[in-house]
Scaffold this motif. Structure first.
Motif, PDB file in Angstrom:
ATOM      1  N   GLY B  85       0.787  -1.235   0.000  1.00  0.00           N
ATOM      2  CA  GLY B  85       0.000   0.000   0.000  1.00  0.00           C
ATOM      3  C   GLY B  85       0.813   1.277   0.000  1.00  0.00           C
ATOM      4  N   MET B  86       2.121   1.150  -0.219  1.00  0.00           N
ATOM      5  CA  MET B  86       2.981   2.341  -0.234  1.00  0.00           C
ATOM      6  C   MET B  86       3.704   2.394  -1.572  1.00  0.00           C
ATOM      7  SD  MET B  86       4.452   1.829   3.658  1.00  0.00           S
ATOM      8  CE  MET B  86       4.449   0.038   3.514  1.00  0.00           C
ATOM      9  N   PRO B 216      -3.510  -1.075   7.265  1.00  0.00           N
ATOM     10  CA  PRO B 216      -2.589  -0.294   6.430  1.00  0.00           C
ATOM     11  C   PRO B 216      -1.567   0.426   7.305  1.00  0.00           C
ATOM     12  CG  PRO B 216      -4.795   0.682   6.446  1.00  0.00           C
ATOM     13  CD  PRO B 216      -4.905  -0.624   7.157  1.00  0.00           C
ATOM     14  N   ASN B 220       0.793   4.691   4.534  1.00  0.00           N
ATOM     15  CA  ASN B 220      -0.307   4.510   3.596  1.00  0.00           C
ATOM     16  C   ASN B 220      -1.226   5.732   3.528  1.00  0.00           C
ATOM     17  OD1 ASN B 220      -3.263   3.426   3.097  1.00  0.00           O
ATOM     18  ND2 ASN B 220      -1.862   1.920   2.231  1.00  0.00           N
TER      19      ASN B 220
END
Lengths: 395, 395
Positions: B85-86, B216, B220
């Protein structure tokens, strides 16, 4: 906007770092990095050692270990240093992430913002990079063929308040290749005593002597624990393991060990065990002796080519060991501009412009040349091309 | 006399370090160190990889390399973080000497003497050790079962000048084992925005989740480059390789890379190449998934034993992952004295007394217990012995 700490302003890209990336280009003939010759690494021995270490029964070899370094490796380093005239035991040794970390830790321990570090003039650029985050002031001592001028140092110590450290590379200095004379080593310790200053002695090239007589370390003359001695496996085993050491008094070593713990917990366990196993199973002095002829030949070739190719008005040092010669161009010559405008675009040759090696009063008419990692034919081609371009530039 | 820099006074032996040496005694049952289980390291795979790397054709594997880390390894880390998610690329990643070096570098970059770092209360002792050489002031944010209290944080940010960093371990925190809730992660970023502060997110245990839903990262939620994300291979591959990473904006990453160069030149080339080869040849997520049942079982055993053996008035956290539970004794109880006078001499059991985990206002009635590295039978014996001695001490 991001507000960095004041020290961030002192942390700037170094010319060496830029060159390291260029140097991976196979077209480039690089006299830039201070790389040892990779073909001399004891690959077969290390291969066998890593295979022995990486077995299920040896799982601790990948686990955390003591932050001041594997005890066996500290003992082995202490033994070597004792044989080199510095009687010590394992508890006097701190294992560091290469010699560079020793510079970082020692500066952190001694230097508050604005306090003075005395360096040689010129000095190892990596040391300036390591010291800068402590926001020191600098004073620098002129050198001649016998290393730093101790009379000039005495004068600096007399007239400069807040001197905390004297930093020196006494053997085959980086960048000049010069070696501090015996008499000056003794005098240096006397001056540090008289002015209550700590000496940081950095010896990464010490074992790479190609001629002349081995001199005692500065630490050898230390009777009051005023000399901190740094060493490294980078040039005698392999730099990719990142293993160095500090020898210091228990009080200083303990503080440095705490700063090491703070900085990165510990060195890699596996690499420390591998170096230790290497020292147990093999004669590293024989390994070093075996490497010397190759390095000596490289140095001789570099000096011969400089004699052949350099125009009048260009001089260079004649190192008894180590990896570097220091070239001096006529006053007013800018080696960085010469490299940028001629040497790289027209000949694909890299050197390290000299300005950044000066802690105080950068002088642009110098360059550092490393001969250790360049194949013979490319060394010859590179120096000749440099000579031709210089002749043109110098008119 | 040796005159150290002011920061030297802030560098003191930590209780964990003392215990690390005791913990090598095979008689001792240690709940002290945050060690992964060495029997879970992928020894066979790494053995083959090191054998492949250590051949004469591969001599560069022992040579110097780029100071910001092997490009291929940076790309692999970036790929993993992108999947988490990054979104990022290799040039956003700096390889560090374990997660610990990330703490050291970030503090150096942001914190001048007297500026404030906000920590969780309690917080990772190693972070305090890393931050202290920068001579920061601290403020600390109370925690509950959902991690740090964001309302309390808002109040601190409103009332405290010169806050530069908020340091948090959002997943299975060290020492409490607690996880920051989703809503609080979002709020944390909003607060950092509102008060113009940088967040340092440290995630060494992130992959070790034994139950519940993966959340997350704080990074994120970062839309303005205000979150610096740290990670480590220590718990998912092996700590003895000393490999971690920083994800940050190009401006910050470049400054951190220069500080890394200053601190130790680079990580070990061989270990970086080995980790990279491991990630190329093996599915590290499958490896991690394979380790989780063993860790989960350990956690369950620890929690079951605490339920069985602890007297009334003693409580502990119930971590969804990671390596630690945080035990709280009655007010006024001194866990360090209890360990020194009873637990070690009478039962040979080690824990980490809690006081040192508080950046501000140390409270002695806590302890951190790690369950990851203790064989089952010894875990049972150790917790039972602790319970018996506690019952006696608490009357």
């Amino acid at each position: 906007m991001t507000a960095f700490a004041a020290r961030a302003a002192l942390v700037q890209p170094s010319p060496i770092r830029e060159f390291l990336s260029l140097a991976t280009n196979p077209e480039i003939i690089s006299f830039g990095g201070g790389y040892p010759d990779a073909s001399l690494f004891p690959m077969a021995e290390l291969r066998a050692i890593y295979a022995d270490l990486l077995t299920p029964a040896n799982a601790q070899t990948l686990q955390y270990t003591a932050s001041d370094g594997l005890p066996r490796l500290r003992a082995q380093v202490a033994e070597r240093l004792t044989r080199d005239g510095m009687p010590c035991g394992p508890d006097d040794i701190l294992i560091t992430q290469g010699g560079q970390q020793g510079l970082d830790l020692v500066a952190k321990l001694f230097v508050d913002r604005g306090e003075v570090i005395v360096t040689e003039d010129p000095t190892f650029i990596g040391a300036l990079i390591a010291f800068n985050p402590c926001e020191p002031a600098y004073a620098s001592v002129p050198m001649d063929e016998d290393g730093l001028d101790v009379d000039a140092l005495a004068e600096i110590l007399r007239t400069t308040p807040q001197v905390k450290l004297i930093y020196t590379v006494p053997d085959f200095q980086n960048p000049t290749g010069r070696t501090l004379s015996l008499e000056r080593r003794r005098r240096l310790v006397e001056l540090a005593e008289a002015f209550d200053v700590t000496i940081l002695e950095d010896t990464p090239y010490r074992e790479l002597r190609y001629e002349g007589t081995r001199l005692p370390t500065i630490k050898n003359f230390d009777t009051t624990g005023r000399v901190i001695h740094l060493g490294s496996f980078s040039k005698i085993l392999a730099p990719g393991l990142r293993l160095g050491w500090v020898l210091a008094t228990p009080e200083i070593r303990e503080k440095l060990a705490l700063l090491k713990l703070a900085a990165d917990t510990q060195n890699g366990t596996l690499n420390m065990r591998a170096a230790s196993a290497y020292l147990d199973a093999h004669d590293i002095d024989a390994h070093i002796a075996g490497m010397l002829p190759a390095y000596r030949r490289k140095r001789d070739l570099m000096l011969a080519m400089l004699s052949e190719a350099m125009p009048d008005g260009v001089t260079w040092t004649r190192p008894d060991g180590g990896l570097f010669t220091w070239v001096t161009f006529p006053d007013g010559f800018d080696s960085a501009a010469f490299q940028r405008d001629h040497l790289i675009p027209r000949a694909g040759v890299l050197l390290v412009p000299g300005a950044a090696f000066f802690a105080v009063g950068q002088r642009p008419n110098h360059a550092r040349l490393s001969y250790s990692g360049v194949p013979d034919d490319r060394l010859v081609t590179g120096v000749r091309a440099m000579g031709d371009l210089l002749r043109e530039a110098l008119g």
